[in-house]
Design a protein around this motif. Structure first.
Motif, PDB file in Angstrom:
ATOM      1  N   MET A   1       0.849  -1.166   0.000  1.00 47.89           N
ATOM      2  CA  MET A   1       0.000   0.000   0.000  1.00 47.89           C
ATOM      3  C   MET A   1       0.896   1.229   0.000  1.00 47.89           C
ATOM      4  O   MET A   1       1.805   1.350   0.797  1.00 47.89           O
ATOM      5  CB  MET A   1      -0.883  -0.024   1.253  1.00 47.89           C
ATOM      6  N   THR A   2       0.632   2.123  -0.923  1.00 47.86           N
ATOM      7  CA  THR A   2       1.381   3.370  -0.965  1.00 47.86           C
ATOM      8  C   THR A   2       0.445   4.505  -1.317  1.00 47.86           C
ATOM      9  O   THR A   2      -0.703   4.294  -1.675  1.00 47.86           O
ATOM     10  CB  THR A   2       2.509   3.312  -2.026  1.00 47.86           C
ATOM     11  N   GLY A   3       0.947   5.692  -1.193  1.00 49.05           N
ATOM     12  CA  GLY A   3       0.189   6.842  -1.634  1.00 49.05           C
ATOM     13  C   GLY A   3      -0.827   7.351  -0.632  1.00 49.05           C
ATOM     14  O   GLY A   3      -0.634   7.250   0.584  1.00 49.05           O
ATOM     15  N   ILE A  10      -2.240   6.125   8.219  1.00 48.67           N
ATOM     16  CA  ILE A  10      -1.301   6.587   9.246  1.00 48.67           C
ATOM     17  C   ILE A  10      -1.921   7.735  10.043  1.00 48.67           C
ATOM     18  O   ILE A  10      -1.848   7.756  11.284  1.00 48.67           O
ATOM     19  CB  ILE A  10       0.042   6.988   8.604  1.00 48.67           C
ATOM     20  N   LEU A  11      -2.554   8.669   9.359  1.00 51.77           N
ATOM     21  CA  LEU A  11      -3.192   9.793  10.049  1.00 51.77           C
ATOM     22  C   LEU A  11      -4.359   9.328  10.920  1.00 51.77           C
ATOM     23  O   LEU A  11      -4.568   9.839  12.023  1.00 51.77           O
ATOM     24  CB  LEU A  11      -3.672  10.838   9.040  1.00 51.77           C
ATOM     25  N   GLU A  12      -5.090   8.338  10.437  1.00 51.79           N
ATOM     26  CA  GLU A  12      -6.192   7.776  11.220  1.00 51.79           C
ATOM     27  C   GLU A  12      -5.670   7.113  12.497  1.00 51.79           C
ATOM     28  O   GLU A  12      -6.232   7.286  13.578  1.00 51.79           O
ATOM     29  CB  GLU A  12      -6.962   6.767  10.364  1.00 51.79           C
ATOM     30  N   PHE A  37      -6.084  -1.226  12.764  1.00 51.81           N
ATOM     31  CA  PHE A  37      -6.110  -0.538  11.472  1.00 51.81           C
ATOM     32  C   PHE A  37      -5.470  -1.340  10.341  1.00 51.81           C
ATOM     33  O   PHE A  37      -5.305  -0.825   9.242  1.00 51.81           O
ATOM     34  CB  PHE A  37      -5.409   0.825  11.603  1.00 51.81           C
ATOM     35  N   ASN A  38      -5.075  -2.601  10.608  1.00 55.56           N
ATOM     36  CA  ASN A  38      -4.451  -3.459   9.604  1.00 55.56           C
ATOM     37  C   ASN A  38      -3.205  -2.795   9.009  1.00 55.56           C
ATOM     38  O   ASN A  38      -3.009  -2.765   7.804  1.00 55.56           O
ATOM     39  CB  ASN A  38      -5.450  -3.833   8.503  1.00 55.56           C
ATOM     40  N   MET A  39      -2.361  -2.251   9.898  1.00 56.49           N
ATOM     41  CA  MET A  39      -1.137  -1.573   9.482  1.00 56.49           C
ATOM     42  C   MET A  39       0.041  -2.540   9.507  1.00 56.49           C
ATOM     43  O   MET A  39       0.025  -3.536  10.214  1.00 56.49           O
ATOM     44  CB  MET A  39      -0.796  -0.442  10.465  1.00 56.49           C
ATOM     45  N   THR A  40       1.063  -2.167   8.767  1.00 56.51           N
ATOM     46  CA  THR A  40       2.343  -2.849   8.893  1.00 56.51           C
ATOM     47  C   THR A  40       3.046  -2.261  10.122  1.00 56.51           C
ATOM     48  O   THR A  40       2.668  -1.176  10.596  1.00 56.51           O
ATOM     49  CB  THR A  40       3.220  -2.603   7.650  1.00 56.51           C
ATOM     50  N   CYS A  45       4.589   2.556  13.358  1.00 56.45           N
ATOM     51  CA  CYS A  45       5.633   3.425  13.900  1.00 56.45           C
ATOM     52  C   CYS A  45       5.495   4.849  13.376  1.00 56.45           C
ATOM     53  O   CYS A  45       5.717   5.811  14.121  1.00 56.45           O
ATOM     54  CB  CYS A  45       7.011   2.863  13.577  1.00 56.45           C
ATOM     55  N   GLN A  46       5.117   4.995  12.117  1.00 50.83           N
ATOM     56  CA  GLN A  46       4.908   6.330  11.563  1.00 50.83           C
ATOM     57  C   GLN A  46       3.735   7.024  12.259  1.00 50.83           C
ATOM     58  O   GLN A  46       3.796   8.220  12.547  1.00 50.83           O
ATOM     59  CB  GLN A  46       4.656   6.264  10.061  1.00 50.83           C
ATOM     60  N   ALA A  47       2.666   6.289  12.533  1.00 51.18           N
ATOM     61  CA  ALA A  47       1.513   6.858  13.236  1.00 51.18           C
ATOM     62  C   ALA A  47       1.911   7.289  14.650  1.00 51.18           C
ATOM     63  O   ALA A  47       1.517   8.369  15.110  1.00 51.18           O
ATOM     64  CB  ALA A  47       0.359   5.854  13.286  1.00 51.18           C
TER      65      ALA A  47
END
Length: 66
Positions: A1-3, A10-12, A37-40, A45-47
């Motif tokens: 996922m990109t873009g 990440i903002l969410e 949020f089904n994140m990597t 870490c970015q969030a």
């Protein structure tokens, strides 16, 4: 996922951290963000980084730890 979708995700996640006090977060932030949020791990870490930056700018409790 990109873009755009990745940025939104990440903002969410950062917004969730902003509005959820630590005592109401059931697990470590990376694990919670990944599952909620089904994140990597990298996205989580970015969030977290964005959340910490917002806290620092607002003069929040994380200032002393930074």
């Amino acid at each position: 996922m990109t873009g755009e979708r990745e940025i939104e995700l990440i903002l969410e996640g950062a917004a969730w951290l902003d509005r959820t006090p630590k005592y109401l977060r059931p697990r470590p932030s990376v694990i919670e963000l990944k599952e909620r949020f089904n994140m990597t791990p990298a996205q989580a870490c970015q969030a977290i980084r964005r959340h910490h930056e917002a806290m620092r700018q607002a003069g929040g409790a994380n200032d002393a730890a930074a």
